[in-house]
Write an enzyme that holds these catalytic residues in place. Sequence first.
Site, PDB file in Angstrom:
ATOM      1  N   HIS A  58     -35.320 -64.886 -15.519  1.00 62.31           N
ATOM      2  CA  HIS A  58     -35.392 -65.551 -14.390  1.00 62.31           C
ATOM      3  C   HIS A  58     -35.802 -64.963 -13.094  1.00 62.31           C
ATOM      4  O   HIS A  58     -34.850 -64.123 -12.512  1.00 62.31           O
ATOM      5  CB  HIS A  58     -33.975 -66.265 -14.105  1.00 62.31           C
ATOM      6  N   LEU A  61     -41.534 -64.074  -8.667  1.00 61.88           N
ATOM      7  CA  LEU A  61     -42.368 -62.779  -8.180  1.00 61.88           C
ATOM      8  C   LEU A  61     -43.148 -63.490  -7.139  1.00 61.88           C
ATOM      9  O   LEU A  61     -44.273 -62.623  -6.431  1.00 61.88           O
ATOM     10  CB  LEU A  61     -43.386 -62.653  -9.541  1.00 61.88           C
ATOM     11  N   ARG A  62     -43.262 -64.682  -6.665  1.00 63.19           N
ATOM     12  CA  ARG A  62     -43.879 -65.116  -5.523  1.00 63.19           C
ATOM     13  C   ARG A  62     -45.530 -65.125  -5.620  1.00 63.19           C
ATOM     14  O   ARG A  62     -46.114 -65.724  -6.110  1.00 63.19           O
ATOM     15  CB  ARG A  62     -43.474 -64.543  -4.282  1.00 63.19           C
ATOM     16  N   LYS A 140     -40.069 -75.362 -15.919  1.00 63.98           N
ATOM     17  CA  LYS A 140     -39.186 -75.427 -14.945  1.00 63.98           C
ATOM     18  C   LYS A 140     -38.611 -76.734 -14.064  1.00 63.98           C
ATOM     19  O   LYS A 140     -39.657 -77.365 -13.768  1.00 63.98           O
ATOM     20  CB  LYS A 140     -39.213 -74.228 -13.793  1.00 63.98           C
ATOM     21  N   HIS A 169     -32.707 -75.896 -12.728  1.00 64.57           N
ATOM     22  CA  HIS A 169     -32.024 -75.663 -11.842  1.00 64.57           C
ATOM     23  C   HIS A 169     -30.901 -76.732 -11.475  1.00 64.57           C
ATOM     24  O   HIS A 169     -31.391 -77.717 -11.087  1.00 64.57           O
ATOM     25  CB  HIS A 169     -32.574 -75.490 -10.412  1.00 64.57           C
ATOM     26  N   ASP A 277     -32.298 -63.979 -11.420  1.00 66.49           N
ATOM     27  CA  ASP A 277     -32.509 -64.961 -10.379  1.00 66.49           C
ATOM     28  C   ASP A 277     -33.173 -63.967  -9.055  1.00 66.49           C
ATOM     29  O   ASP A 277     -33.076 -64.518  -8.073  1.00 66.49           O
ATOM     30  CB  ASP A 277     -31.564 -65.830  -9.980  1.00 66.49           C
ATOM     31  N   GLY A 292     -31.725 -66.864  -1.286  1.00 64.81           N
ATOM     32  CA  GLY A 292     -32.240 -66.108  -2.600  1.00 64.81           C
ATOM     33  C   GLY A 292     -31.665 -64.547  -2.298  1.00 64.81           C
ATOM     34  O   GLY A 292     -31.543 -64.121  -1.246  1.00 64.81           O
TER      35      GLY A 292
HETATM   36  N1  LIG Z   1     -31.759 -68.962  -5.909  1.00 58.76           N
HETATM   37  C1  LIG Z   1     -32.542 -69.016  -4.589  1.00 58.76           C
HETATM   38  O1  LIG Z   1     -31.356 -69.232  -4.031  1.00 58.76           O
HETATM   39  N2  LIG Z   1     -33.417 -69.157  -4.417  1.00 58.76           N
HETATM   40  C2  LIG Z   1     -34.728 -69.233  -5.386  1.00 58.76           C
HETATM   41  C3  LIG Z   1     -34.885 -70.674  -6.032  1.00 58.76           C
HETATM   42  C4  LIG Z   1     -33.822 -70.591  -6.971  1.00 58.76           C
HETATM   43  O2  LIG Z   1     -33.661 -70.164  -8.155  1.00 58.76           O
HETATM   44  O3  LIG Z   1     -33.163 -71.804  -6.759  1.00 58.76           O
HETATM   45  C5  LIG Z   1     -35.831 -68.881  -4.913  1.00 58.76           C
HETATM   46  O4  LIG Z   1     -36.934 -68.937  -5.385  1.00 58.76           O
HETATM   47  O5  LIG Z   1     -35.919 -68.347  -3.707  1.00 58.76           O
HETATM   48 ZN   LIG Z   2     -34.462 -69.137  -9.238  1.00 57.95          ZN
HETATM   49 ZN   LIG Z   3     -32.498 -72.053  -8.845  1.00 59.50          ZN
END
Ligand SMILES: NC(=O)N[C@@H](CC(=O)O)C(=O)O
Ligand SMILES: [Zn+2]
Ligand SMILES: [Zn+2]
Length: 410
Positions: A58, A61-62, A140, A169, A277, A292
């Site tokens: 999980h 990488l944007r 996803k 999610h 994550d 995140g």
């Molecule tokens: N976990 C988060 O708070 N953010 C994740 C998205 C996600 O995993 O829900 C993200 O892509 O920034």
């Molecule tokens: Zn995530």
């Molecule tokens: Zn998530």
Amino acid sequence: MHELVLSGKFVLNGEIVRGSIGIDNGIITDISKRDIKGEETIVFRNNEVILPGLIDTHVHLRDFEQKEKETVESGTKAAVHGGITAVFDMPNTKPPIMDIKTFKERLNILEKHAYTDYAAGFLLAGNCGEASGVRADFYKIFMGTSTGGIFSEDFEIDYSCAPGIASVHAEDPEAINKNPDRPPEAEIRAINKALNAAEKLGKPLNICHVSTAGGIEAILKKNFPWVSFEVTPHHLFLTKMDFEENPLLKVYPPLRSEEHRKALWQSLSKIPIIASDHAPHTIEDKKAGAAGIPGLETEVALLLDATNRGLMTIFDIVEKMHDNPVRFFGIKGRDFSPGNEATFTIADPRREWTVKPEEFYTKAKWSPWEGKKLKGKVVMTVLKGRVVMEDDEIIGKPEGVRLDVQGGKY
Ligand SMILES: NC(=O)N[C@@H](CC(=O)O)C(=O)O
Ligand SMILES: [Zn+2]
Ligand SMILES: [Zn+2]
């Protein structure tokens, strides 16, 4: 005479043995308790333990239009720095990976810039037609919104049309609308809904970042072999008190009370997968409320530190960051046995260090554990017989390849 021999301690069949691993053309060709000859031999004499290459199921990488947050290059460098040899690339990018054209563009970027191996994700949200046109490694689904704001209008339809393993999610949109603080009930309701659909459809489902006692209890009670789930280090080691002290720790699902955190630890043996994550944002975006937390360069060290405190064992790390991801997602070629890839994470469970985000490779140079002294560190990462990271230096090239994800055995 092997091309390369790694000599030292390694985990084999649930015990730590001392011996040698023979490697030729990036493949394990011998595992022996005796010394074996190599053109090159790397000897680990001290506390190092050679682990099968750890996998993070999980990772965000944007890249694309959010390169300021992270790129495939910076994120996978961070991964090898943290001892991760493969990442599951999350598709809530900008633009999102939810059509065939964008999926192909993503594969090109991964192929060119990834320092780790990778599994390619596809975002499902009312686009079943597009999904049937790609063979992604996982699909996803966001039941409630998170970063990127995309979510599934009808979870069951999206889950039923997923051509492979769905990762979800699980936060309930109505509960989020009612209470934007996203209380435990928002997750528990969503997990129960996901489990009802899983019972009906019998299709493989991985529930992401489970953070609540009720969520874990619901999953374990159903005990469906085709349902797996992940827990993150931030939900294992932090609570909402940490968030109250440091607003940067805003994350979805949110950090929970000590009671929920303890419940995760009480179920540790039944948690199949630990995944970061890793969700990088710029500090400006974080200050503007982005959710995140970055985790690639601290996750394995945090778990190693926990083994020194008797909270878990190094075998738990192998089971939850290698064995179970390989089994559940059906990843071929990653077993620790001759004929498989010579990909390893070399950890020193006794190495003491202080978390300094300025030394990170991720663009998100901040961490909840900034300044914290940890006992345990990854000292080398080997990908198909090549040392790609040694003592914090990235010495490899972006030679990661796509994992062979065939869907697992349950
Ligand atoms: N976990 C988060 O708070 N953010 C994740 C998205 C996600 O995993 O829900 C993200 O892509 O920034
Ligand atoms: Zn995530
Ligand atoms: Zn998530």
